[in-house]
Scaffold this motif. Structure first.
Motif, mmCIF file in Angstrom:
data_model
loop_
_atom_site.group_PDB
_atom_site.id
_atom_site.type_symbol
_atom_site.label_atom_id
_atom_site.label_comp_id
_atom_site.label_asym_id
_atom_site.label_seq_id
_atom_site.Cartn_x
_atom_site.Cartn_y
_atom_site.Cartn_z
ATOM 1 N N ILE A 145 4.422 1.724 -1.569
ATOM 2 C CA ILE A 145 4.891 1.366 -2.912
ATOM 3 C C ILE A 145 6.346 1.811 -2.999
ATOM 4 N N TRP A 184 8.498 0.196 -10.010
ATOM 5 C CA TRP A 184 7.557 0.401 -8.908
ATOM 6 C C TRP A 184 6.840 -0.901 -8.580
ATOM 7 N N SER A 185 6.748 -1.190 -7.279
ATOM 8 C CA SER A 185 6.092 -2.414 -6.842
ATOM 9 C C SER A 185 5.486 -2.187 -5.456
ATOM 10 N N HIS A 235 -3.940 -0.700 -5.492
ATOM 11 C CA HIS A 235 -2.648 -0.953 -6.167
ATOM 12 C C HIS A 235 -2.533 -0.094 -7.435
ATOM 13 N N HIS A 236 -3.625 -0.056 -8.193
ATOM 14 C CA HIS A 236 -3.643 0.734 -9.437
ATOM 15 C C HIS A 236 -3.431 2.217 -9.105
ATOM 16 N N HIS A 288 0.272 2.978 -8.241
ATOM 17 C CA HIS A 288 1.139 3.049 -9.428
ATOM 18 C C HIS A 288 0.912 4.352 -10.202
#
Length: 367
Positions: A228, A236-237, A285-286, A289
């Motif tokens: 990330i 943030w990606s 992904h969650h 982040h």
């Protein structure tokens, strides 16, 4: 003509020998392609009184050439050795850094384990002591004993209870395999104590962690490496992720230790089906982040994180480790060269964004 943005990359060097030469060379080239002036430097290249800095860039035929460079507007910290000279420079006010100093693995694990937003993903972890090992052996069929300041899968020991025996598998500081089959908990304690003494890295502590059954393939440990990063807008990606598959019988999945990289969907879909694989990916992904937000709140501005995520045989996701100066070779190994190129460009794009932001603030204040 707009002057070029000047970005320095702080790293270790000895003579013209650099840590991570291939990656850093690509980082400089990515900067050039984006229209920035990017160079490498180390603590011995900073002449603060004269406001001068010696920078290194890759030579056409290979190797490095040095020259005097403009003072960097922003610095990306890729220094991985906590030597006193680096620490002094890092805590000075000479540079504006894109990424803040980080903490030891144990402190990070402790912080995450105590935060309601992320603690559900953290395996039970403690600083190693013979008493704690004894307690954990009674609680869990698998344990990991690992250095709190290690990298690359070195010195990690897996302890598994199998029937009436304990199987121990590990790789030492030189990645050599070490195995033992023991009958009693007292023997395990003695063996582990010796391991911790021999494998200790410069007075660092060891951790004992709840083990997870990550054998999504028979006799192979697998985990997910997710990257990330902040993008060109400073947000943030997730750049991408892949599965690291350990050698048959190995206690870790690390690529240094003979592991192999394969695309996420190929393995996870095969094991859990398409719908469940998508759910697991969304959760990863969650998690990334949430972890990035929590750590940035604590340590200040960060730029990228590599997350090692374990998906156990029941499909539950766990955060194994967070690295603030991650590698990105997994994309290369998977032959995902578009993701590999993006993972190199992003730190430069974020650094350029920070420079633009600073210039914008300066103009607003001057009005």
């Amino acid at each position: 003509m707009t002057p070029k943005k000047v970005i320095g990359i702080l790293t270790w060097r000895e003579g013209k020998r650099f840590a991570e030469p291939d990656y850093l060379s690509r980082l400089v080239k990515a900067g050039r392609e984006l229209g920035a002036e990017v160079f490498l430097f180390s603590h011995q290249d900073v002449f603060a009184k004269d406001r001068k800095i010696r920078g290194f860039v890759p030579k056409v035929g290979g190797g490095w050439e040095s020259a005097w460079h403009s003072w960097p507007q922003i610095v990306i910290d890729r220094y991985r050795r906590r030597v006193p000279e680096y620490m002094k420079l890092r805590h000075s006010n000479l540079f504006d850094f894109a990424n803040s100093p980080f903490s030891k693995k144990w402190r990070v694990t402790e912080l995450l384990a105590n935060d309601a937003r992320v603690k559900m993903w953290i395996p039970e972890t403690y600083v190693y002591s013979p008493e704690k090992l004894k307690t954990m052996l009674r609680q869990y069929p698998i344990l990991y004993v690992k250095p709190g300041n290690g990298t690359g899968g070195k010195s990690i020991l897996k302890v598994s209870a199998r029937g009436k025996r304990y199987e121990l598998q590990g790789r030492d500081k030189r990645y050599a395999r070490k195995n033992a089959s023991l009958q009693r908990a007292e023997e395990v304690n003695k063996w582990v104590r010796k391991w911790v003494t021999e494998q200790r890295i410069s007075n660092g502590n060891f951790l004992v962690q709840q083990g997870l059954n990550l054998e999504l393939l028979p006799n192979r440990v697998t985990d997910i490496r997710l990257l990330i990063q902040k993008n060109e807008k400073g947000q943030w990606s997730v750049t991408g992720c892949g599965v690291r598959m350990g050698e048959s019988g190995s206690s870790t999945s690390n690529l240094h230790g003979g592991g192999r990289a394969i695309p996420f969907h190929r393995l996870v879909t095969k094991r859990f089906g398409e719908e469940r694989a998508q759910q697991i990916l969304r959760e990863c992904h969650h998690m990334a982040h949430q972890v990035a937000f929590v750590l940035e709140e604590k340590f200040g501005r960060m730029m990228e994180f590599g997350l090692d995520i374990g998906v156990d045989v029941d499909g539950k996701s766990w955060l194994i480790e967070v690295n603030p100066k991650p590698g990105r070779e997994i994309f290369k190994q998977m032959k995902a060269m578009d993701l590999y190129a993006e993972s190199i460009s992003r730190p430069v794009q974020f650094a350029m964004h920070l420079i633009e932001e600073k210039e914008g603030n300066r103009i607003r204040l001057a009005k």
